[in-house]
Structure formats: structure tokens, C-alpha cells
Scaffold this active site. Structure first.
Site, PDB file in Angstrom:
ATOM      1  N   HIS A 137      -8.570  27.902  98.096  1.00 18.02           N
ATOM      2  CA  HIS A 137      -8.489  26.487  98.473  1.00 18.02           C
ATOM      3  C   HIS A 137      -9.524  26.274  99.587  1.00 18.02           C
ATOM      4  O   HIS A 137      -9.819  27.205 100.336  1.00 18.02           O
ATOM      5  CB  HIS A 137      -7.072  26.226  98.981  1.00 18.02           C
ATOM      6  CG  HIS A 137      -6.743  24.805  99.299  1.00 18.02           C
ATOM      7  ND1 HIS A 137      -7.156  24.187 100.454  1.00 18.02           N
ATOM      8  CD2 HIS A 137      -6.017  23.882  98.615  1.00 18.02           C
ATOM      9  CE1 HIS A 137      -6.691  22.944 100.462  1.00 18.02           C
ATOM     10  NE2 HIS A 137      -6.004  22.732  99.360  1.00 18.02           N
ATOM     11  N   ASP A 214      -3.106  33.593 101.839  1.00 16.82           N
ATOM     12  CA  ASP A 214      -2.745  32.178 101.798  1.00 16.82           C
ATOM     13  C   ASP A 214      -1.631  32.036 100.764  1.00 16.82           C
ATOM     14  O   ASP A 214      -1.876  32.068  99.562  1.00 16.82           O
ATOM     15  CB  ASP A 214      -3.975  31.350 101.424  1.00 16.82           C
ATOM     16  CG  ASP A 214      -3.629  29.908 101.072  1.00 16.82           C
ATOM     17  OD1 ASP A 214      -2.439  29.534 101.166  1.00 16.82           O
ATOM     18  OD2 ASP A 214      -4.544  29.162 100.683  1.00 16.82           O
ATOM     19  N   GLN A 217       0.981  28.364  97.787  1.00 12.77           N
ATOM     20  CA  GLN A 217       1.497  28.122  96.435  1.00 12.77           C
ATOM     21  C   GLN A 217       2.434  29.235  95.977  1.00 12.77           C
ATOM     22  O   GLN A 217       3.004  29.147  94.885  1.00 12.77           O
ATOM     23  CB  GLN A 217       0.332  28.008  95.439  1.00 12.77           C
ATOM     24  CG  GLN A 217      -0.595  26.853  95.702  1.00 12.77           C
ATOM     25  CD  GLN A 217       0.058  25.502  95.467  1.00 12.77           C
ATOM     26  OE1 GLN A 217       1.019  25.373  94.716  1.00 12.77           O
ATOM     27  NE2 GLN A 217      -0.462  24.482  96.122  1.00 12.77           N
ATOM     28  N   LYS A 240       5.667  22.300 100.767  1.00 11.91           N
ATOM     29  CA  LYS A 240       5.572  22.722  99.373  1.00 11.91           C
ATOM     30  C   LYS A 240       6.836  23.453  98.925  1.00 11.91           C
ATOM     31  O   LYS A 240       6.960  23.852  97.775  1.00 11.91           O
ATOM     32  CB  LYS A 240       4.341  23.605  99.159  1.00 11.91           C
ATOM     33  CG  LYS A 240       3.029  22.814  99.340  1.00 11.91           C
ATOM     34  CD  LYS A 240       1.852  23.574  98.800  1.00 11.91           C
ATOM     35  CE  LYS A 240       0.531  23.120  99.384  1.00 11.91           C
ATOM     36  NZ  LYS A 240       0.097  21.806  98.898  1.00 11.91           N
ATOM     37  N   CYS A 378      -9.080  20.398  95.871  1.00  8.28           N
ATOM     38  CA  CYS A 378      -9.614  21.102  97.047  1.00  8.28           C
ATOM     39  C   CYS A 378     -10.025  22.519  96.694  1.00  8.28           C
ATOM     40  O   CYS A 378      -9.835  23.454  97.478  1.00  8.28           O
ATOM     41  CB  CYS A 378      -8.608  21.122  98.195  1.00  8.28           C
ATOM     42  SG  CYS A 378      -8.195  19.491  98.782  1.00  8.28           S
TER      43      CYS A 378
END
Lengths: 420, 161
Positions: A137, A214, A217, A240, A378
Site C-alpha cells: 500500500h 503491515d 488487511q 478495519k 492506494c
């Protein structure tokens, strides 16, 4: 204070939760758009909030709010305790060894920037190399580019194959004595690819290179165990995973966090201040300057409680069912192409429709109450890799149902009819 | 607004068969517009004569139906017009798209009023307006024009090739 009905609590005794009842926890899903029931398939951008988390925020704001870590009065003690409990919930959620390894940030982006400033600016020097992947991202690209420009360091990029999977052999070839940092997305937001991060972390550690994951998600869909992974940093956002916006977390190994320089200066992050010298506070406070997002952090904790009561494995299994169902239906549609067909995926489907721009797709689907994301997500390097300016993306959560996927398919047929 | 009223036949037709599509060989003016939100890009080239008249205009690029139809209809509308008249149209179209123009008041937009429904879709206003901002940048030879309209995010226009 009376707690609202918590359907999730009954789940422990059940093998398969009643997903219909769980869906009822989400008041926003009762909305209609232009007279059509809302079909919310943009969960990878932001998920919705169950009543239990909303109630927790209301309870905090109506009976527990004050500033934390300061005063000796009743409310300050309650707020400080609840804020600390939220940190401990996150510690358990990611299985960190100590609660002081959990730093509250304003979100994933803020957490990555913290590591870039706190670790990168202190330890990365001219000529050093930072490994990132094509799937990142922008939030895990741009901070490292800024650092590379400032220091004269170099960014090396792991390529992906046609399915949207990382080429692990190429990743391993990128390592050399100049490699000083790895930034790695756990699950691709644009394609849903789940990366083999354990193997990649182990490889980086052979070169004593720290790895930031990261997990924006991943955390809503996978079990995260930072000790088993042995990652050095792990970051994600609350919004999220059914929590509020404005808060996220950074997990960092205590030894690394202690060695790092502070990111932001201000109150709470100090031991003592004179105009000659400031002595910084211990972790986690060293990285939490100013009044933190207290309410949002407590809501974050409540969201973790909600998800763990249902069970992340159960959520993952049900979402996999939704993914299989949607993949099969979309694969059968002429003119529709799924982008990102990794063997290991979360419930994200990026797709293109022949001859129709994603923004037109999004606008026409919206007419049927269907919310998908259209754009580059993104993740422009991913788009460039697949030679498209943008895609449409349907991303599912455990509160979605198969009939909503049927609605998506019907909506895509309408789109194709308009542009016939 | 019902979205069908936006995707009208005239817009779909210009999307399918865009007019003035391509690049001019000997352009006197040129600009490229970007929509950073979706990665769309649009090139506009013009031939403006010494009497400030637009003799030829062409566009090309990667964009959605709304943007492409808007560009196609725009090029048809400004071809043969003076630069001043083109600027008037640019202003009127921007006002139309952002809901500031009363369509019942006198204007020069003609068939371009099919885009009036876009005002109810704030996320798509920039798609319709991008060609017009780009034309404005080209006519004014702007090095790096950011289209600071009343909506956000704004498309970015430059005349770098």
C-alpha cells in the site's frame, strides 16, 4: 451500567455461529440507498461497527471519560485503567510478550511513519537498502521513499507473478550486506493475496534485518501471533476490524522500541523536562506524546472482544466460503476478469469488466445500493503490474451474506447492459 | 437523482465513439490532466490561430465514460470558437457540474446540460470537469495548474508532455 445484548457471547457453545444473528449486531446494515437495501462490499477500506462497540463508546463517553496518566481523581483513574485494559487486549490479540510492546497510534499509516522516524532515521544510513514489495500500500512505500531520499538509501522491490503472488526467490536474491530493513504487507489490500510472511521474516533474520509487517488487511481475518512470526514490527488499524477510526497499533519488540528515537515530542512521553535536557519516558509512553485517542482505543479493545468472541478462525472460514462463492460466480460471467488469483487469499475480489471503466461500474452499482471500491486502492504499483489504471474491488466481511453476492452479480449485469 | 439519468444515450454514444480523439501534429497549445484518485489521464492539444480562434482540437487518454464523453462533447463545442468564448464555456460548465449554475438562466452550454445530473454525484464531478480544467490549462499555457475548484479531491493538470 446495563450491557446491550451480546449475541457473540453465546457463541462459545456453538460450532457454527448464526451469521444472520451476528449481522443484526450492525445497525448500519439496515440502511437503504435510493430505496434499495445497502449491500456493503467495501470492507477492505473500512468495516462497519457492531452495536456492542458503539455501546462501549457511549458508556466511555457518558461515565468514564477524563484524560489519562495524569490526575488522581476518580474519572482519570477509570479512564487510565480502561485505556490500559485496551492495550492489554491488543497484547493478547497479537500474542505480544509484554503490554509495553503495544503502542497506540492514529492508524496503520501513523504506525509505519513512527517506525520510519524512530528506527529508520536513527539506524539507516547512506547506501543502505530497504526491501519492499510490489504489493505494498502507498503507506508502506512513501515513508520509506522519504527516508531513502533523505539518507541516500535505496529501495529494492520484490516482484509479483501473474496471479498476484510475491516471487519469493527474487525476494531472497535481493539480500546483501547493505540490506537494513524489510517492509512487507501481510495481505494485499488490492488483491487479497496472503503473503508467506513467516518464511520471509526468517530469511531476513538470517541477515539480521528487521521486518515490519503491515497487517492492516490481515488482522481482521487471520490469527496474528507476533511471537510465533518473530516479526520485529506489526501494525494495523482499528477501523478495519469493526472499531473506530483514528486509532491503530504498533507492535514492536521491546528491545527495538527502546533503542529507537521518539517520533513526536510532547507531554506524556517524558520523564523530566528542563530547557537544557529532556529525559524520555519508558515505552510505550515514549511513543505516545500528547493526549492519546482514549475513546477510540477503548472502542478498539471492545472490537477485539467482539471479534474474538465470535472467533477469528470461524470468521476466516465463513469469509472463505463467501470468497469461493463469489469467485465462482464472477468467473462464469463473460467480460469479467478477476485480477489477483493467488492460491492463498482473503475475501477480496478485484475485477475488471471489458471496456468499462471502474468508476462507471461503481456509480452504476451504487444505483442498486451496492458499495464497492473503485480506483487504484492506494496501490498504484499493483495496478501498473496488471496494466490497468484502476479496478473495482468487492471485499467481504463476516456480516455479508451470499444473497449480497447475488446482488453484486445482478448489478454487474446491469452495468454491462448500460454499456452494451 | 437516479443514475440512469446521467448515463444517457448521448453520453454513452460519445463514450463509444469519441469525437476529435487523437493528437494534433502541430499543436500550438497542449496540456495533460490527471485525476490522482483513479489514475486517469487526459491529453489535450489545440491549434489556436493569430486571431485567437480554436481551429483544431483533439484529446486522448485513459478515462471513464463520463470523462471521455465530457471531453468529446467539449472538443465539439469549442472547435471554431474564440478563446474568449471557450473560456466562457469552461466557466459555465464548471458551474453546471458543481451545481452553481441555474440551467434555466441564459447560458451557452446547449447539449452539454446533459451533465447537469453530475452535481448530485460529488465523487464524479471531477471526472466531468477534468477535460475542461485541462483545456483551461492548455489555453493559458500553465506550467503546473492545480484545479482548485470547490470540490475535493481536485484533478491535477500540467502541460508537461
Amino acid at each position: 451500567m446495563k450491557n446491550s445484548t451480546n449475541h457473540s457471547i453465546k457463541l462459545d457453545a456453538m460450532n457454527e455461529p448464526d451469521w444472520k444473528i451476528i449481522r443484526d449486531d450492525f445497525p448500519i446494515l439496515r440502511l437503504t440507498v435510493d430505496g434499495k437495501p445497502l449491500v456493503y462490499l467495501d470492507n477492505a477500506a473500512s468495516s462497519q461497527m457492531p452495536q456492542q462497540v458503539i455501546d462501549r463508546l457511549v458508556r466511555y463517553q457518558t461515565s468514564e471519560h477524563a484524560n489519562v496518566n495524569r490526575a488522581v481523581h476518580y474519572l482519570s483513574e477509570v479512564a487510565t485503567l480502561e485505556f490500559h485494559r485496551a492495550r492489554c487486549k491488543l497484547q493478547q490479540f497479537v500474542n505480544a510478550a509484554e503490554d509495553r510492546e503495544i503502542i497506540f497510534t492514529s492508524g496503520t499509516t501513523d504506525a509505519i511513519n513512527l517506525v520510519m522516524h524512530g528506527y529508520g532515521r536513527k539506524f539507516i544510513k547512506e547506501g543502505d537498502e530497504i526491501i519492499l514489495t510490489t504489493l505494498e500500500h502507498h503507506s508502506n512505500i512513501v515513508p520509506w521513499q522519504m527516508l531513502a531520499n533523505e539518507k541516500g538509501a535505496k529501495i529494492r522491490v520484490v516482484p509479483i507473478n501473474d496471479k498476484g503472488e510475491l516471487e519469493i526467490d527474487e525476494y531472497e536474491k535481493l539480500f546483501n550486506e547493505r540490506t537494513k530493513f524489510v517492509g512487507l504487507i501481510h495481505v494485499s489490500n488490492a488483491l487479497g493475496t496472503i503473503n508467506p510472511i513467516k518464511r520471509m521474516i526468517d530469511y531476513a533474520h538470517q541477515y539480521s534485518v528487521p521486518v515490519l509487517i503491515d497487517g492492516a488487511q490481515a488482522a481482521p481475518h487471520l490469527i496474528i501471533d507476533v511471537q510465533a512470526l518473530d516479526c520485529d514490527f506489526y501494525v494495523f488499524s482499528a477501523h478495519k476490524l469493526c472499531g473506530p477510526t483514528g486509532v491503530g497499533m504498533l507492535y514492536g519488540k521491546a528491545t527495538l522500541l527502546e533503542a529507537m528515537q521518539p517520533f513526536k515530542g510532547g507531554g506524556d512521553m517524558i520523564m523530566s523536562v528542563t530547557f537544557e535536557k529532556t529525559i524520555y519516558n519508558t515505552i510505550p509512553h515514549k511513543f505516545e506524546a500528547g493526549t492519546p485517542p482514549i475513546a477510540a482505543a477503548i472502542g478498539f479493545g471492545a472490537a477485539i472482544d467482539y471479534l474474538t468472541a465470535i472467533g477469528i478462525e470461524r470468521i476466516a472460514a465463513y469469509e472463505a466460503e463467501l470468497l469461493d462463492y463469489a469467485t465462482e460466480l464472477l468467473n462464469d460471467m463473460p467480460g469479467v476478469r478477476i485480477i489477483g488469483t493467488a492460491a492463498n487469499k482473503t475475501a477480496v475480489i478485484s475485477f475488471a469488466i471489458d471496456g468499462i471503466h471502474p468508476h462507471d461500474i461503481g456509480t452504476i452499482l451504487n444505483q442498486d445500493g451496492i458499495a464497492v471500491r473503485t480506483g487504484h486502492h492506494c496501490a498504484q504499483p499493483v495496478m501498473q503490474r496488471f496494466n490497468v489504471p484502476a479496478t473495482s474491488r468487492a471485499s467481504f466481511a463476516f456480516y455479508n451474506k451470499k444473497s449480497e453476492i447475488d446482488a453484486l452479480v445482478a448489478g454487474i449485469k446491469t452495468v454491462q447492459k448500460v454499456f452494451l | 437523482m437516479h443514475t440512469n439519468s446521467l448515463y444517457q444515450e448521448v453520453i454513452l454514444d460519445h463514450n463509444r465513439k469519441p469525437r476529435n480523439y487523437g493528437k494534433l501534429e502541430h499543436a500550438s497549445h497542449h496540456a495533460t490532466g490527471h485525476n490522482p484518485l483513479c489514475g486517469d489521464r487526459l491529453d489535450i492539444s489545440l491549434q489556436v490561430d493569430e486571431r485567437d480562434q480554436i481551429n483544431a482540437i483533439a484529446f486522448q487518454g485513459e478515462s471513464c465514460a463520463i470523462c471521455k464523453a465530457s471531453a468529446s462533447m467539449m472538443t465539439s463545442a469549442v472547435k471554431g470558437k474564440s478563446r474568449l468564448d471557450a473560456e466562457t464555456l469552461i466557466n459555465e460548465f464548471r458551474d453546471l457540474a458543481t451545481g452553481k449554475l441555474d440551467i434555466n438562466s441564459p447560458n451557452h452550454l446547449g447539449r452539454l446540460t446533459v451533465f447537469s445530473g453530475i452535481r448530485d454525484l460529488p465523487t464524479r464531478v471531477k471526472c466531468a470537469v477534468l477535460p475542461w480544467h485541462t483545456l483551461h490549462a492548455a489555453l493559458n499555457s500553465l506550467e503546473n495548474a492545480s484545479t482548485e475548484a470547490d470540490h475535493d479531491p481536485v484533478p491535477v493538470v500540467s502541460n508537461n508532455t
